[in-house]
Motif scaffolding. Structure first.
Motif, PDB file in Angstrom:
ATOM      1  N   ALA A 113      24.243  51.597 -52.812  1.00 38.58           N
ATOM      2  CA  ALA A 113      24.412  51.641 -51.362  1.00 38.58           C
ATOM      3  C   ALA A 113      25.381  50.590 -50.851  1.00 38.58           C
ATOM      4  O   ALA A 113      25.921  50.722 -49.757  1.00 38.58           O
ATOM      5  CB  ALA A 113      23.063  51.476 -50.676  1.00 38.58           C
ATOM      6  N   SER A 165      29.171  52.384 -50.670  1.00 39.15           N
ATOM      7  CA  SER A 165      29.185  53.763 -50.217  1.00 39.15           C
ATOM      8  C   SER A 165      30.605  54.301 -50.087  1.00 39.15           C
ATOM      9  O   SER A 165      31.490  53.627 -49.576  1.00 39.15           O
ATOM     10  CB  SER A 165      28.472  53.855 -48.856  1.00 39.15           C
ATOM     11  OG  SER A 165      28.592  55.138 -48.321  1.00 39.15           O
ATOM     12  N   SER A 177      29.787  60.304 -48.805  1.00 36.03           N
ATOM     13  CA  SER A 177      29.293  58.926 -48.885  1.00 36.03           C
ATOM     14  C   SER A 177      28.905  58.549 -50.308  1.00 36.03           C
ATOM     15  O   SER A 177      28.796  57.382 -50.633  1.00 36.03           O
ATOM     16  CB  SER A 177      28.072  58.746 -47.983  1.00 36.03           C
ATOM     17  OG  SER A 177      26.960  59.449 -48.514  1.00 36.03           O
TER      18      SER A 177
END
Length: 186
Positions: free
Chosen positions: A75, A78, A123
């Motif tokens: 994350a 991304s 993403s």
């Protein structure tokens, strides 16, 4: 010329202060009013906490596979791969995913493969798959867990998110929620 230079410096400092202090505080304040105080949607299961809105890797045969990630499910980084559909490296990567999917899910025809099981999202962290992608995996999971495929169909139906207001967006399934529910099926 000197006046323009000093005006530019003043404007730069003003924008720097505004966007790095005031705007940041404004967004932080709005986040505090949001559910979970802007920390994302969390799911706790068996003492472990997961982020519901970030894609996770599920590679065991007894679980529904997630959508592939261009950023290895990190994350902090991304983003997509930025490789176009004519890039040979990208095509080889997608072909490898197709081959793996066909090996893990015998009986599926190449023409029936859902694109979201072999291509990463923009993403690289999409936590959802399509209903078709979930249903393609039923036979493998039923065999691995010794379950009736009808049970898995019911589970998929129970965890399908409908489009916003019944109009906007596709039907989709959060893979993390589905796999957590799958672990609770006896």
């Amino acid at each position: 010329m000197k006046n323009i230079f000093f005006q530019t410096i003043k404007l730069t400092v003003a924008f720097l202060v505004f966007f790095s202090v005031f705007y940041t505080l404004l967004i932080f304040g709005v986040a505090q009013a949001a559910p979970n105080r802007g920390r994302g949607k969390l799911i706790t299961d068996n003492g472990k906490t997961y982020y519901k809105n970030i894609g996770q890797s599920f590679t065991k045969k007894g679980y529904f596979n997630s959508r592939p990630s261009a950023v290895a499910y990190n994350a902090a980084g991304s983003g997509g791969s930025n490789k176009g559909p004519s890039n040979p490296e990208y095509l080889a990567e997608v072909q490898q995913r197709i081959d793996t999917l066909l090996i893990l899910n015998p009986g599926i025809k190449r023409s029936d493969i859902s694109a979201d099981l072999v291509t990463a999202s923009g993403s690289g962290l999409d936590p959802h798959i399509s209903v078709l992608a979930a249903k393609m995996q039923i036979n493998r999971i039923a065999k691995e867990r010794n379950l009736d495929p009808a049970q898995l169909n019911t589970l998929i139906e129970q965890h399908t998110d409908k489009p916003l207001l019944g109009l906007f967006g596709p039907h989709k399934i959060n893979v993390l929620e589905l796999n957590i529910a799958l672990d609770k099926v006896k």
